[in-house]
Design an enzyme around this catalytic site. Structure first.
Site, mmCIF file in Angstrom:
data_model
loop_
_atom_site.group_PDB
_atom_site.id
_atom_site.type_symbol
_atom_site.label_atom_id
_atom_site.label_comp_id
_atom_site.label_asym_id
_atom_site.label_seq_id
_atom_site.Cartn_x
_atom_site.Cartn_y
_atom_site.Cartn_z
ATOM 1 N N GLU A 119 0.834 -1.207 0.000
ATOM 2 C CA GLU A 119 0.000 0.000 0.000
ATOM 3 C C GLU A 119 0.860 1.246 0.000
ATOM 4 O O GLU A 119 0.630 2.192 -0.758
ATOM 5 C CB GLU A 119 -0.914 -0.009 1.218
ATOM 6 C CG GLU A 119 -1.783 1.245 1.344
ATOM 7 C CD GLU A 119 -2.593 1.256 2.618
ATOM 8 O OE1 GLU A 119 -3.349 2.216 2.808
ATOM 9 O OE2 GLU A 119 -2.447 0.315 3.424
ATOM 10 N N MET A 149 -14.389 26.035 1.307
ATOM 11 C CA MET A 149 -13.453 26.920 0.625
ATOM 12 C C MET A 149 -13.884 28.375 0.760
ATOM 13 O O MET A 149 -13.040 29.269 0.864
ATOM 14 C CB MET A 149 -13.346 26.531 -0.849
ATOM 15 C CG MET A 149 -12.662 25.182 -1.095
ATOM 16 S SD MET A 149 -10.999 25.100 -0.377
ATOM 17 C CE MET A 149 -10.166 26.382 -1.311
ATOM 18 N N GLY A 177 -11.247 31.079 -10.792
ATOM 19 C CA GLY A 177 -11.509 30.075 -9.774
ATOM 20 C C GLY A 177 -12.087 30.706 -8.531
ATOM 21 O O GLY A 177 -11.846 30.244 -7.414
ATOM 22 N N ASP A 200 -15.399 30.973 -13.152
ATOM 23 C CA ASP A 200 -15.294 29.615 -12.605
ATOM 24 C C ASP A 200 -16.058 28.654 -13.522
ATOM 25 O O ASP A 200 -16.644 29.068 -14.524
ATOM 26 C CB ASP A 200 -15.843 29.551 -11.176
ATOM 27 C CG ASP A 200 -15.077 28.533 -10.317
ATOM 28 O OD1 ASP A 200 -14.889 27.397 -10.790
ATOM 29 O OD2 ASP A 200 -14.678 28.875 -9.190
ATOM 30 N N ASP A 220 -13.683 27.310 -18.555
ATOM 31 C CA ASP A 220 -12.646 26.401 -18.082
ATOM 32 C C ASP A 220 -11.309 27.121 -18.167
ATOM 33 O O ASP A 220 -10.836 27.444 -19.260
ATOM 34 C CB ASP A 220 -12.624 25.133 -18.929
ATOM 35 C CG ASP A 220 -11.641 24.085 -18.416
ATOM 36 O OD1 ASP A 220 -10.692 24.453 -17.691
ATOM 37 O OD2 ASP A 220 -11.810 22.899 -18.749
ATOM 38 N N MET A 221 -10.678 27.378 -17.020
ATOM 39 C CA MET A 221 -9.454 28.177 -16.985
ATOM 40 C C MET A 221 -8.298 27.523 -17.732
ATOM 41 O O MET A 221 -7.329 28.193 -18.092
ATOM 42 C CB MET A 221 -9.044 28.461 -15.538
ATOM 43 C CG MET A 221 -8.684 27.244 -14.727
ATOM 44 S SD MET A 221 -8.386 27.676 -12.977
ATOM 45 C CE MET A 221 -7.949 26.061 -12.315
ATOM 46 N N HIS A 238 -1.937 25.722 -5.963
ATOM 47 C CA HIS A 238 -1.557 24.576 -5.129
ATOM 48 C C HIS A 238 -2.374 23.321 -5.430
ATOM 49 O O HIS A 238 -2.046 22.236 -4.968
ATOM 50 C CB HIS A 238 -1.632 24.936 -3.642
ATOM 51 C CG HIS A 238 -3.026 25.134 -3.111
ATOM 52 N ND1 HIS A 238 -3.268 25.599 -1.835
ATOM 53 C CD2 HIS A 238 -4.249 24.937 -3.654
ATOM 54 C CE1 HIS A 238 -4.563 25.673 -1.624
ATOM 55 N NE2 HIS A 238 -5.176 25.279 -2.713
#
Length: 328
Positions: A119, A149, A177, A200, A220-221, A238
């Site tokens: 694993e 968020m 976003g 977004d 869609d970025m 990130h």
């Protein structure tokens, strides 16, 4: 209410940190990391690559990078000692800093004869679930994630908003976003002369409320970004690996006028890996990004600069905040 929210956020962060530290510790024990360092000598400090060379894996480079993130969590919690090593040459690929790890009094007792599990080897080989694809199949989970968020971003942005005065000079700002537009509404309500564009995915924009001074735009970025004078990326990079980040930043570059700029708000990993609450929070978030996304990670300032330089952003200004780093 605001004080309570801050308190809840801090408690949740600390509880998540405890769980993450236990996960990292278990992985290190089962992979015999402490044994490998001990076998190298009483005062040995090994890099992640040197440790992974003693562990069977199909992709040593990828495994070493994954193990690095586990070791940083242990170092940030004083389970391992860390020495920061300046990279040679041109600061390394992607500006990656190098650290070496040694045993402490705590970790000397953790050497064991337990075997490496399939694993954990699978984890080191990068077989992670893709968080956003999974949430796309689970509407309720997506809703909870968006709500989290929104609250988390609001708390983090308060610090940025107090310390960075650049918003007052803008005429137009697009939050890529930006979720349902909460952060952008805060900016436009404080600076009514700023025209706000919230960009977004379509299913996010469909749920966004009408907000004064904010126009919602769906798209869609990674395919295209509408033209704008200034672009905000708050806690976006990130989530993605370097290639996706370069694609996004390249789309930003193409959407900006000649004097335009991108404002990036991110927590950055210190090259010194200091043993304090702020550093631990960043390392723990990086650990969870590794577990929950396909390539997402926290970065050092050098890595952020390299991403910008790769697509044409040659000027980068840094603004330090309490929660991490604020970049232009």
């Amino acid at each position: 209410m605001e004080v309570q929210a801050d308190g809840d956020h801090f408690i949740s962060s600390q509880l998540g940190g405890l769980a993450g530290t236990q996960m990292a510790l278990r992985a290190a024990i089962e992979l015999k990391v402490f044994n490998i360092i001990a076998d190298a000598g009483p005062d040995a400090h090994l890099s992640a690559a040197e440790i992974i060379s003693k562990i069977p894996t199909k992709d040593p480079s990828s495994a070493a990078w994954t193990l690095e993130r586990v070791l940083r969590v242990l170092g940030g919690n004083s389970i391992l000692s860390i020495i920061s090593r300046k990279p040679s040459g041109n600061n390394g690929e992607h500006g990656r800093h190098e650290w070496t790890y040694g045993l402490t009094k705590k970790s000397r007792r953790l050497a064991s004869s337990s075997s490496t599990t399939d694993e954990l080897l699978a984890i080191l080989q990068g077989l992670w679930s893709e968080l956003f694809d999974y949430m796309g199949e689970k509407p309720r989970l997506r809703q909870l994630f968006d709500e989290f968020m929104e609250v988390s971003g609001k708390l983090q942005f308060e610090d940025v908003f107090k310390l960075y005065g650049g918003f007052k000079d803008l005429k137009e700002l697009m939050d890529v976003g930006g979720g349902i537009g909460t952060t952008l509404a805060k900016i436009t309500s404080t600076y009514p002369h700023v025209r706000g564009l919230n960009f977004d995915l379509p299913h996010v924009i469909d749920a966004a409320p009408k907000l004064p001074g904010v126009k919602h735009v769906a798209g869609d970025m990674f395919k295209w970004i509408p033209n704008a004078q200034t672009i905000l990326l708050q806690c976006i990079l990130h989530n993605w690996d370097d290639e996706h980040c370069k694609k996004l930043l390249r789309n930003c570059w193409e959407a900006l006028p000649q004097e335009g700029k991108v404002i990036i708000v991110e927590m950055a990993i210190s090259e010194e890996l200091e043993n304090n609450v702020e550093a631990k929070d960043v390392l723990m978030e990086d650990f969870f990004m590794m577990l929950l996304t396909n390539g997402g990670k926290k970065r050092t300032l050098a890595e952020f600069k390299d991403l910008g330089n790769a697509v044409g952003f040659t000027k980068v200004d840094i603004f330090q905040c309490l929660i991490g780093q604020f970049m232009l």
